[in-house]
Design an enzyme around this catalytic site. Structure first.
Site, PDB file in Angstrom:
ATOM      1  N   LYS A   1       0.836  -1.206   0.000  1.00  0.00           N
ATOM      2  CA  LYS A   1       0.000   0.000   0.000  1.00  0.00           C
ATOM      3  C   LYS A   1       0.873   1.260   0.000  1.00  0.00           C
ATOM      4  CE  LYS A   1      -2.875   0.506   3.670  1.00  0.00           C
ATOM      5  NZ  LYS A   1      -2.857   1.842   4.290  1.00  0.00           N
TER       6      LYS A   1
ATOM      7  N   ASP B   1       2.605  -1.083  11.833  1.00  0.00           N
ATOM      8  CA  ASP B   1       1.252  -1.482  11.430  1.00  0.00           C
ATOM      9  C   ASP B   1       0.883  -2.902  11.858  1.00  0.00           C
ATOM     10  OD1 ASP B   1       0.825   0.977  10.299  1.00  0.00           O
ATOM     11  OD2 ASP B   1       1.447   0.355   8.295  1.00  0.00           O
TER      12      ASP B   1
END
Ligand code: S3P
Length: 440
Positions: free
Chosen positions: A22, A318
């Protein structure tokens, strides 16, 4: 509102690929839009976050032809963007809005940047303040602390900026702004955060100098860069992480994830899981788009609790929701500290993970900068994780982490409000079901 029902009891087996990274996809779109001529971006992330960045550049006058397996970006050159006639909606993406704030600060037009409820709660002052030092004119709610942000393009000057916290988003926003600024911008980080911007700038031929923790970039350089042919985005290690932990904690599992990015600024999850006792083999190392890539084979293993401190945070930032799940089934206590940044992600990930894993029978103490998780140990009958009705809190990584926890529980789990998974991992459920049915 969609929900996911997880029926445990089967191992995860087989081979899969995960969506393109991403972070790299956002940056590849941005650099291609500023390049002269066409670029092709393959294996990109088709999550909503990145599609919002595609739409943002379309609104800025860049033609982007979109198909499921590639983006064709018709770059406009460094000064070729045009004023959008409506606000740009970055959706759930903190990366999208913060990097765009930097990239748009030095244009000669006006832009409004906004996002969903979660993005409008997240701190923007961390990019707005240094951009204002560069001469940017940015207004926003609470004096520019919160989106929507109104960016009036201004003539920027280079600054030397010491980041108060390691943040790839702040670093990258400043590097994008620096392209349009007079002079040489220098950015120094207290700890190295993901370096995809630096790698991709170099891949596109933009010279960038690193000395120790300081990156220097000369702005308004006469240099123009061309589009790139067939940039292949590596698989997202943050997406693979769900299946890496899943294969580790669901007994008798054996999963191979192919073509995953293993950039050392991202591989904290692999190091931490190995310290906990996981069985992860890395093979077939290669390079794509200036990034290291490899295949990962994961077999089930018993985990033990460990200490995770401030030095582990940036390269694992993350992965904490899924690490909480690993810690929940480990033998012994896991102590996480120095992780206060987790409170300002898509949700407050310390509170949301503590709240949801408690529903599954885990004892967790919250601290301002982390948590202490009492591992249940490997499941024996009903002493392990219990199935529960859980909520995603609108956070894609919380939703997927709870789905994996459900696979290791002793009864079914329902996760409510799972449409957020689309922001980063379309087809997550299908990939999971394929691994559950695969026969080896
Ligand atoms: C990202 C940087 C990290 C990370 C986010 C993506 C990026 O945020 O949490 O998901 O692409 O630059 P911070 O810069 O706030 O640490």
């Amino acid at each position: 509102m969609s929900s996911l029902t997880i029926i445990p009891g089967r191992p995860l087996k087989g081979t899969l690929s995960v969506p393109g990274d991403k972070s790299i996809t956002h940056r590849a779109i941005m650099l291609s839009a500023l390049a002269e001529g066409e670029s092709t971006i393959k294996a990109y992330c088709r999550g909503e976050d990145c599609l919002n960045t595609v739409r943002a550049f379309q609104a800025l006058g860049v033609r982007i032809d979109e198909s499921p397996d590639q983006l064709r970006v018709h770059g406009k050159g460094l000064w070729g963007l045009a004023e959008p006639d409506r606000p740009i909606d970055c959706g759930n993406s903190g990366t999208g809005i913060r990097l765009l704030a930097g990239l748009l600060a030095g244009q000669d037009f006006f832009t409004v940047l906004t996002g969903d409820e979660s993005v409008r709660r997240r701190p923007m002052g961390r990019v707005v303040r240094p951009l204002r030092e560069m001469g940017a004119t940015i207004a926003g709610r609470k004096g520019g602390e919160l989106a929507p942000l109104a960016v009036t393009g201004s003539r920027l000057k280079a600054i030397e900026y010491q980041l108060p916290l390691p943040s790839a988003q702040v670093k990258s926003a400043l590097l994008f702004a620096a392209l349009f600024a007079e002079g040489t911008t220098r950015v120094t980080e207290p700890r190295l955060s993901r370096d995809h911007t630096e790698r991709l700038f170099r891949y596109f031929g933009i010279p960038l100098d690193r000395k120790g923790a300081t990156i220097a970039l000369e702005g308004r350089s006469p240099l123009r860069w061309s589009g790139v042919n067939a940039l292949v985005v590596p698989g997202d290690l943050s997406a693979a992480a769900f299946f890496i932990v899943g294969a580790t904690i669901v007994p008798d599992s054996d999963v191979t994830v192919v073509g995953v990015g293993v950039n050392p600024t991202r591989t904290g999850i692999l190091e931490i899981l190995s310290r906990m006792g996981a069985d992860i083999q890395i093979s077939n190392r290669r390079e794509e788009a200036g990034e290291p890539v490899a295949d990962l084979r994961i077999k089930s293993a018993a985990l033990r609790g460990i200490r995770i401190g401030p030095e582990d945070i940036p390269q694992t930032i993350d992965e904490f929701p899924i690490l909480c799940v690993a810690a929940a089934v480990a033998q012994g206590e896991t102590i996480i500290s120095g992780a206060e940044e987790l409170r300002v992600k898509e949700s407050d990930r310390i509170t949301t993970m503590a709240m949801e894993l408690r529903k599954m029978g885990v004892q967790i103490t919250e601290n301002p900068d982390g948590m202490v998780i009492q591992g249940l140990g490997p499941s024996h009958g009903n002493q392990g994780l219990q199935g529960a009705v859980c909520a995603s809190h609108g956070d894609h990584r919380v939703a997927m982490s709870l789905a994996i926890a459900g696979l290791a529980a002793c009864s079914p789990t329902v996760i409510r409000d799972t449409e957020c998974i689309e922001t980063s991992f379309p087809n997550f459920e299908r990939k999971m079901l394929e691994l559950l049915t695969e026969r080896c």
